[in-house]
Design a protein around this motif. Structure first.
Motif, short mmCIF file in Angstrom:
data_model
loop_
_atom_site.label_atom_id
_atom_site.label_comp_id
_atom_site.label_asym_id
_atom_site.label_seq_id
_atom_site.Cartn_x
_atom_site.Cartn_y
_atom_site.Cartn_z
N ARG A 149 0.83 -1.21 0.00
CA ARG A 149 0.00 0.00 0.00
C ARG A 149 0.86 1.25 0.00
NH1 ARG A 149 -3.44 -1.12 5.27
NH2 ARG A 149 -1.44 -2.10 5.81
N VAL A 150 0.29 2.33 -0.51
CA VAL A 150 0.89 3.65 -0.38
C VAL A 150 -0.07 4.51 0.43
CG1 VAL A 150 2.28 3.51 -2.45
CG2 VAL A 150 -0.05 4.39 -2.60
N LEU A 151 0.46 5.57 1.04
CA LEU A 151 -0.32 6.43 1.92
C LEU A 151 -0.37 7.84 1.36
CD1 LEU A 151 1.34 5.26 5.27
CD2 LEU A 151 -0.66 4.25 4.12
N ASP A 152 -1.21 8.66 1.97
CA ASP A 152 -1.26 10.05 1.52
C ASP A 152 0.06 10.77 1.77
OD1 ASP A 152 -1.84 11.94 4.23
OD2 ASP A 152 -2.34 9.83 4.41
N ASN A 153 0.84 10.29 2.76
CA ASN A 153 2.12 10.93 3.09
C ASN A 153 3.32 10.05 2.76
OD1 ASN A 153 1.50 9.06 5.13
ND2 ASN A 153 2.74 10.16 6.64
N ALA A 207 1.89 6.13 -6.07
CA ALA A 207 1.56 7.27 -5.21
C ALA A 207 0.08 7.55 -5.26
CB ALA A 207 2.34 8.51 -5.65
N ARG A 208 -0.42 8.13 -4.14
CA ARG A 208 -1.74 8.76 -4.14
C ARG A 208 -1.51 10.23 -4.50
NH1 ARG A 208 -4.70 7.26 1.55
NH2 ARG A 208 -4.53 4.98 1.50
N ALA A 209 -1.91 10.61 -5.69
CA ALA A 209 -1.64 11.98 -6.14
C ALA A 209 -2.34 12.99 -5.22
CB ALA A 209 -2.12 12.16 -7.57
#
Length: 677
Positions: A92-96, A111-113
């Protein structure tokens, strides 16, 4: 802010010093890299804390087969925490936290853009995740990172950083996306806690607000009539509440665009109950302004959070982390014994103390009239001397109330032997509490805390069953200087001790109510315990065979179960709202109420919703409760405590060891006298 002209000069200097430490060292502020300090570097990326620590234990056991629990606890501090973060995220990727996947075939950026309103670069972090069988060099701007085969590294970047892997450039365009700016105006009519969240979990904040996230990773800030710049023509979730006495109200808003255009959002959270109207005032007895972290906490921030949460009593504790430095000591020295400037008739803030020893336990002190002579022992290799009892005596003689914070960490049952409470390592467990309770040196136990409520409740009931008079209290260990640290970056007061106060609310009247045991602690539900017309903190002296009626009433949508408990165990249990039971009193006992429920947005504790009252004591013929099995449990506990101090204490002399044993022997004498009654 540190340049606030109303702040005392010594407090301003301390805040600037903290900013310098943060700039030089990052979230650890240069503290001694023991386990929980090393954890600070990855706190902001820890989605599942229990999974993280379980993985740590498993990894240590794999690397050191046959190691004891104590040895494993010591080995965890040497693990590669960044690799464990990578493994527990499971792709998973996170907002940060974006991920740069370095594979045998090449590189890929996941990434979450994040939306950008003004075109300026954003600050974020990049997890370099290598699956190659050879080392690679990752360069970020002017710094090179050597990544071992299969390794991981978290690095700070901006969306304008120059990043390369073994000389090949990596494009960072996936980190951001452009958005048209719009503006929200948020209004409730009184200070509240607000959340504004958009696509990919991105949080939006007023100018100057800290980018705080609670234990559910929801963004939040406090105030009223606030302006927030946001993306236009995109749905946003707007949420408002005001601490546990209020409901949560949520609305989806799609703001329009255009120069100077504002979208007004008026949301007013409804009260679920008015505790102060019933004479009960809620406090959080363990909150840090600064304790290392992502930012520097300020008095102005504390004022906004206390009023935005409608938290009646806030105890901001000065304390060390892992070295000699005591954070917020200057604020304590300036304001000791006085209400902080933003206090009013229903909101009292004071500077207090967290006295700390990682082997013997951590203590809160509230109502401190002057700074203590000592704040901690046992750090940087120093000795575990004197016992915590010395600090208890000093602070209580000066008028403070004292109790053990985050007492026990590993759940265990009512019938488990005492060693279950004395878990491995120097893990801040309240090991000395059973001795200090017998000697009358503490006023309470933080049964509600950020660690194991269940384990602490078991110990608490053993203690009061063994004849000790202790109040139930609550301390969240919230840290304003951390933007993301699970429950410790949640708002203060997400657990509260409610105290029944006589007359107006003051620091002194609140402390006296705690001292008298007129309390309950809760993650949200309001609880009333009535025993023959009397509430927590009262003692009834009855004749054998007296029948008493017990009633428990609760308010709160999260309540699913209620128990009435005595020294003998569960007397009655039933559904929420109201439970009534009859008790024929044959021997001295106590009555408490325990309230439970599932996880709820109003509770940030991992185990769900919970409340526990202090006892109504039922004496018989002048005799106080001293249940033999509880007294023996405490005596067995003291035997185990002595052994742990002998084997794990950092002591320089036989006299220091003898001093600890003398304290334990004094507590043993108290418990043995109760067996003979």
């Amino acid at each position: 802010m540190c340049d606030d002209p109303t702040l005392p000069p010594e407090v301003k200097r301390a805040l600037q010093e903290y900013r310098d430490l943060l700039a030089e060292h990052g979230p650890t502020w240069g503290e001694d890299p023991i386990m929980y300090v090393r954890q600070m570097d990855v706190d902001a990326f820890m989605v599942d804390e229990s999974l993280f620590w379980l993985t740590c234990v498993q990894r240590a056991a794999e690397l050191h087969p046959g190691a004891s629990d104590d040895e494993l606890a010591a080995r965890i501090a040497g693990l590669d925490f960044q690799r464990i973060i990578r493994d527990t995220l499971g792709g998973r990727v996170l907002d940060n936290l974006a991920a740069l996947r370095v594979t045998p075939e090449g590189t890929r950026l996941d990434a979450r853009a994040q939306a950008v309103l003004d075109g300026r670069p954003i600050r974020t972090h990049l997890l370099v995740d290598s699956s190659r069988t050879e080392p690679v060099t990752v360069r970020v701007d002017d710094h090179a990172y050597e990544i071992e085969p299969g390794g991981a590294q978290v690095v700070a970047v901006t969306s304008a950083s120059a990043v390369s892997v073994d000389g090949a450039a990596v494009a960072l365009g996936a980190l951001t996306r452009p958005a048209v700016p719009a503006r929200l105006r948020l209004r409730a009519g009184f200070p509240c806690r607000w959340t504004v969240a958009g696509e990919n979990g991105q949080g939006w904040y007023p100018e100057g607000a800290e980018p705080n996230r609670d234990a559910g990773r929801m963004p939040y800030f406090h105030g009223d009539d606030l302006v927030v710049d946001v993306p236009a023509a995109e749905p946003l979730t707007v949420r408002v509440t005001r601490g546990m006495e209020y409901e949560i109200v949520e609305r989806t808003v799609t703001p329009g665009g255009g120069a100077g255009e504002e979208t007004l959002v008026e949301l007013v959270p409804r009260r679920l109950y008015d505790a102060a109207g019933r004479g009960w005032y809620g406090g959080d007895l363990h909150v840090h302004l600064n304790w290392a972290g992502d930012a520097v906490g300020t008095p102005a921030q504390a004022a906004a959070l206390q009023h935005g949460e409608d938290l009646h009593v806030l105890n901001l504790v000065a304390g060390n982390v892992a070295s000699e430095r005591v954070y917020d000591r200057e604020a304590l020295e300036h304001w000791a014994g006085r209400d902080l400037p933003w206090s009013d008739a229903t909101h009292i803030a004071r500077m207090g103390v967290e006295y700390r020893n990682d082997l013997l336990g951590h203590l809160y002190a509230f109502g401190v009239p002057e700074p203590p002579g000592r704040y901690h022992t046992g750090f940087l290799g120093t000795v575990d001397w004197p016992p915590n009892a010395a600090a208890c005596r000093e602070l209580r003689e000066r008028g403070a109330i004292m109790g053990y914070s985050h007492p026990f960490h590993v759940p265990f049952g009512e019938d488990d032997p005492p060693p279950a409470a004395l878990t491995a390592g120097r893990n801040c467990s309240a090991r000395e509490s059973v001795a200090d309770a017998a000697l009358g040196l503490i006023d309470s136990l933080d049964v509600l805390n950020h660690s194991s409520i269940e384990a602490t409740a078991v110990v608490y009931r053993h203690l009061i069953g063994a004849g000790n008079t202790l109040a139930v209290t609550a301390g969240t260990d919230t840290m304003f200087s951390f933007n993301r640290r699970g429950s410790q970056s949640s708002p203060p007061g997400w657990e509260r001790v409610y105290a029944r106060v006589d007359g107006p609310l003051t620091a002194e009247s609140f402390a006296e109510a705690v001292r008298r045991g007129r309390t309950f602690a809760t993650t949200g539900p309001f609880v009333e315990l009535d025993v023959a017309g009397h509430g927590p903190g009262h003692t009834l002296d009855l004749a054998p065979g007296t029948r008493v009626t017990i009633t428990v009433r609760t308010i709160g949508p999260e309540v699913t179960g209620v128990q009435v408990r005595t020294a003998e165990g569960v007397l009655a249990e039933g559904p929420p709202d109201e439970l009534t039971a009859e008790l024929v009193v044959a021997e001295p006992t106590y009555v408490v109420a325990v309230v439970t429920g599932p996880s709820n947005p109003r509770s940030y504790h991992y185990s769900g919703s919970y409340a526990h009252t202090s006892p109504v004591y039922l004496d018989v013929g002048g005799a106080h409760v001293a249940r033999r099995s509880d007294v023996r449990w405490c005596l067995d506990y003291l035997d185990a405590l002595e052994e742990r101090i002998r084997t794990h204490g950092r002591l320089d002399t036989e006299e220091q060891l003898s001093g600890h044993i003398e304290l334990i022997d004094a507590a043993r004498a108290v418990y043995r006298a109760r067996l003979d009654r």
